[in-house]
Design a protein around this motif. Structure first.
Motif, PDB file in Angstrom:
ATOM      1  N   GLN A 268      -3.082  -0.026  -1.516  1.00  0.00           N
ATOM      2  CA  GLN A 268      -4.120  -0.589  -1.446  1.00  0.00           C
ATOM      3  C   GLN A 268      -5.081  -0.289  -2.667  1.00  0.00           C
ATOM      4  N   ALA A 269      -4.907   1.249  -2.977  1.00  0.00           N
ATOM      5  CA  ALA A 269      -5.946   1.512  -4.257  1.00  0.00           C
ATOM      6  C   ALA A 269      -5.307   0.860  -5.404  1.00  0.00           C
ATOM      7  N   LEU A 270      -3.884   0.758  -5.581  1.00  0.00           N
ATOM      8  CA  LEU A 270      -3.209   0.386  -6.723  1.00  0.00           C
ATOM      9  C   LEU A 270      -3.612  -1.279  -6.927  1.00  0.00           C
ATOM     10  N   VAL A 271      -3.678  -1.989  -5.746  1.00  0.00           N
ATOM     11  CA  VAL A 271      -3.970  -3.251  -5.722  1.00  0.00           C
ATOM     12  C   VAL A 271      -5.341  -3.742  -6.163  1.00  0.00           C
ATOM     13  N   THR A 272      -6.235  -2.655  -5.760  1.00  0.00           N
ATOM     14  CA  THR A 272      -7.680  -2.959  -5.830  1.00  0.00           C
ATOM     15  C   THR A 272      -7.938  -2.734  -7.533  1.00  0.00           C
ATOM     16  N   GLU A 273      -6.988  -1.803  -7.937  1.00  0.00           N
ATOM     17  CA  GLU A 273      -7.225  -1.609  -9.501  1.00  0.00           C
ATOM     18  C   GLU A 273      -6.609  -2.541 -10.440  1.00  0.00           C
ATOM     19  N   ARG A 274      -5.538  -2.892  -9.911  1.00  0.00           N
ATOM     20  CA  ARG A 274      -4.550  -4.045 -10.785  1.00  0.00           C
ATOM     21  C   ARG A 274      -4.709  -5.574 -10.589  1.00  0.00           C
ATOM     22  N   LEU A 275      -5.008  -5.502  -9.185  1.00  0.00           N
ATOM     23  CA  LEU A 275      -5.292  -7.053  -8.978  1.00  0.00           C
ATOM     24  C   LEU A 275      -6.681  -7.284  -8.178  1.00  0.00           C
ATOM     25  N   SER A 279      -6.184 -10.295  -1.921  1.00  0.00           N
ATOM     26  CA  SER A 279      -6.304  -9.434  -0.562  1.00  0.00           C
ATOM     27  C   SER A 279      -4.917  -8.835  -0.406  1.00  0.00           C
ATOM     28  N   CYS A 280      -5.193  -7.437   0.399  1.00  0.00           N
ATOM     29  CA  CYS A 280      -4.029  -6.678   0.583  1.00  0.00           C
ATOM     30  C   CYS A 280      -4.047  -6.314   2.093  1.00  0.00           C
ATOM     31  N   GLU A 281      -3.139  -6.757   3.041  1.00  0.00           N
ATOM     32  CA  GLU A 281      -3.129  -6.120   4.306  1.00  0.00           C
ATOM     33  C   GLU A 281      -1.639  -5.524   4.463  1.00  0.00           C
ATOM     34  N   VAL A 282      -1.511  -4.570   5.217  1.00  0.00           N
ATOM     35  CA  VAL A 282      -0.195  -3.998   5.454  1.00  0.00           C
ATOM     36  C   VAL A 282       0.372  -4.292   6.959  1.00  0.00           C
ATOM     37  N   GLU A 283       1.427  -4.769   6.988  1.00  0.00           N
ATOM     38  CA  GLU A 283       2.078  -5.080   8.373  1.00  0.00           C
ATOM     39  C   GLU A 283       2.870  -3.964   8.780  1.00  0.00           C
ATOM     40  N   ARG A 284       2.779  -3.450   9.925  1.00  0.00           N
ATOM     41  CA  ARG A 284       3.840  -2.337  10.369  1.00  0.00           C
ATOM     42  C   ARG A 284       5.183  -2.737  10.736  1.00  0.00           C
ATOM     43  N   ASP A 285       5.946  -1.771  11.004  1.00  0.00           N
ATOM     44  CA  ASP A 285       7.468  -2.148  11.344  1.00  0.00           C
ATOM     45  C   ASP A 285       7.577  -1.729  12.743  1.00  0.00           C
ATOM     46  N   LEU A 286       8.813  -1.833  13.286  1.00  0.00           N
ATOM     47  CA  LEU A 286       8.746  -1.702  14.946  1.00  0.00           C
ATOM     48  C   LEU A 286       8.768  -0.323  15.351  1.00  0.00           C
ATOM     49  N   GLY A 287       8.780   0.777  14.365  1.00  0.00           N
ATOM     50  CA  GLY A 287       8.317   2.180  14.653  1.00  0.00           C
ATOM     51  C   GLY A 287       6.875   2.281  14.399  1.00  0.00           C
ATOM     52  N   GLY A 288       5.868   1.263  14.171  1.00  0.00           N
ATOM     53  CA  GLY A 288       4.585   1.386  14.207  1.00  0.00           C
ATOM     54  C   GLY A 288       4.095   1.766  12.748  1.00  0.00           C
ATOM     55  N   LEU A 289       5.020   2.139  11.929  1.00  0.00           N
ATOM     56  CA  LEU A 289       4.466   2.535  10.439  1.00  0.00           C
ATOM     57  C   LEU A 289       4.251   1.343   9.808  1.00  0.00           C
ATOM     58  N   PRO A 290       3.156   1.650   8.608  1.00  0.00           N
ATOM     59  CA  PRO A 290       2.995   0.718   7.761  1.00  0.00           C
ATOM     60  C   PRO A 290       4.089   0.498   6.919  1.00  0.00           C
ATOM     61  N   ARG A 291       4.365  -0.964   6.635  1.00  0.00           N
ATOM     62  CA  ARG A 291       5.712  -1.067   6.036  1.00  0.00           C
ATOM     63  C   ARG A 291       5.736  -2.243   5.045  1.00  0.00           C
ATOM     64  N   VAL A 292       5.189  -3.214   5.319  1.00  0.00           N
ATOM     65  CA  VAL A 292       4.919  -4.186   4.280  1.00  0.00           C
ATOM     66  C   VAL A 292       3.779  -4.850   3.973  1.00  0.00           C
ATOM     67  N   ALA A 293       3.620  -4.518   2.579  1.00  0.00           N
ATOM     68  CA  ALA A 293       2.297  -5.099   2.223  1.00  0.00           C
ATOM     69  C   ALA A 293       2.143  -6.659   1.765  1.00  0.00           C
ATOM     70  N   VAL A 294       1.105  -7.242   2.230  1.00  0.00           N
ATOM     71  CA  VAL A 294       1.040  -8.604   2.202  1.00  0.00           C
ATOM     72  C   VAL A 294      -0.231  -8.964   1.054  1.00  0.00           C
ATOM     73  N   LEU A 295       0.279  -9.418  -0.175  1.00  0.00           N
ATOM     74  CA  LEU A 295      -0.732  -9.541  -1.078  1.00  0.00           C
ATOM     75  C   LEU A 295      -1.019 -10.985  -1.297  1.00  0.00           C
TER      76      LEU A 295
END
Ligand code: GLN
Length: 307
Positions: A268-275, A279-295
């Motif tokens: 998230q910090a990297l996206v704020t800085e470079r882009l 917007s950047c949201e992070v989708e979770r995987d089946l294990g509940g972990l943040p897994r896919v950043a959606v920019l």
């Protein structure tokens, strides 16, 4: 002649001893492989005799597995999203968490095709898989879109720096009858690919921190390090892709980037800085972990700044 049950029990004991945490599953898969059948057949016929040739093949597989080699490389196959992919050390073995990336890419394509009227002759939705590896993401996406009869309206491309990986991806595309539907090219991320901006960028790039590489399971040491090692903070390659997005991603486009379960805040910090402004949201995987950043890059396809 040895029977299935005995061979399995011996194999499980041997793999446990060698430190496999999935000894039973491994042994079942490898015995099925040696017998040219599937796991269910093994489990349903534990009394069946096993010929000497098959038993010897099983022993040889156990040797390789006990030395740490991943089961997927020994079998030469890994299931991903219900499809079988050929795998070997030319590319990373597809991981189940990456199925989420494919599903999100499919949804993004559907939104674009179904979200607004599409007059005849509309340009195709442009989708690229960056760092295609075995082809799991691009090929699965193509198969899913073909089932929905949407593939004809999508221009699908894939890049990798590794010629070896590209070759494996092509083989998998051909095996799933989408070899002529994916434009493969050797390129560093987006550079060198077609320069028209993309509507959907999907990428499972290396994101493991270099210092963590030696702590990965032994099986990972059989995989190409360049597919895993993401530099000192794990985000070096992803960061380079972020830098390419302002020219590579169409206005209104979306980039879907797989990340490590502990990298949400850093990304998230990297996206704020470079882009800035994206917007950047992070989708979770089946294990509940943040897994896919959606920019998302806001704006219209005409390139006009948002009102
Ligand atoms: N999830 C993978 C692993 O931990 C890493 C995949 C990647 O770097 N893209 O082995």
């Amino acid at each position: 002649m040895a029977r299935v049950r005995e061979l399995l029990d011996d194999g499980i004991a041997r793999l446990r001893e060698s430190g496999s945490e999935t000894a039973r599953l491994d042994a079942e898969l490898l015995l099925a492989h040696a017998l040219d059948t599937d796991r269910t057949a093994i489990l349903a016929h534990t009394d069946a005799p096993v010929g000497d040739g098959s038993a010897a093949r099983f022993e040889a597989s156990l040797d390789r597995r006990a030395a740490g080699e991943p089961v997927a490389y020994i079998r030469g196959i890994k299931e991903f999203h219900g499809l079988a992919f050929g795998v070997d050390p030319r590319a990373l073995i597809p991981r189940p968490e990456t199925e989420r990336l494919v599903e999100l890419a499919e949804l993004e394509v559907m939104r674009r095709l179904l979200g607004a009227p599409r007059p005849a002759g509309s340009p195709p939705v442009r989708v690229i898989d960056v760092g295609v590896g075995s082809g799991a993401v691009a090929v699965t996406l193509a198969v899913l879109l073909r089932r929905r009869r949407m593939l004809e309206e999508v221009a699908l491309a894939a890049t990798d720096v590794s010629e070896d990986a590209l070759q494996l991806a092509r083989e998998n595309a051909v095996a799933h009858a989408v070899g002529d539907r994916i434009e493969f090219s050797a390129a560093d991320l987006l550079s060198g690919s077609d320069t028209t901006p993309w509507d959907v960028v999907a990428a499972n790039l290396p994101y493991v921190r270099s210092a963590t590489m030696p702590n990965l399971p032994v099986a990972a040491s059989f995989e190409p390090a360049m597919a895993l090692d993401g530099g000192p903070d794990g985000l070096a390659v992803i960061g380079r892709l972020l830098d390419q997005l302002p020219s590579g991603l169409a206005h209104g486009g979306v980039a879907l980037l797989e990340i490590g379960g502990d990298q949400e805040a850093e990304l998230q910090a990297l996206v704020t800085e470079r882009l800035p402004g994206w917007s950047c949201e992070v989708e979770r995987d089946l294990g509940g972990l943040p897994r896919v950043a959606v920019l998302r890059r806001e704006g219209t396809d005409a390139g006009a700044p948002p009102a």
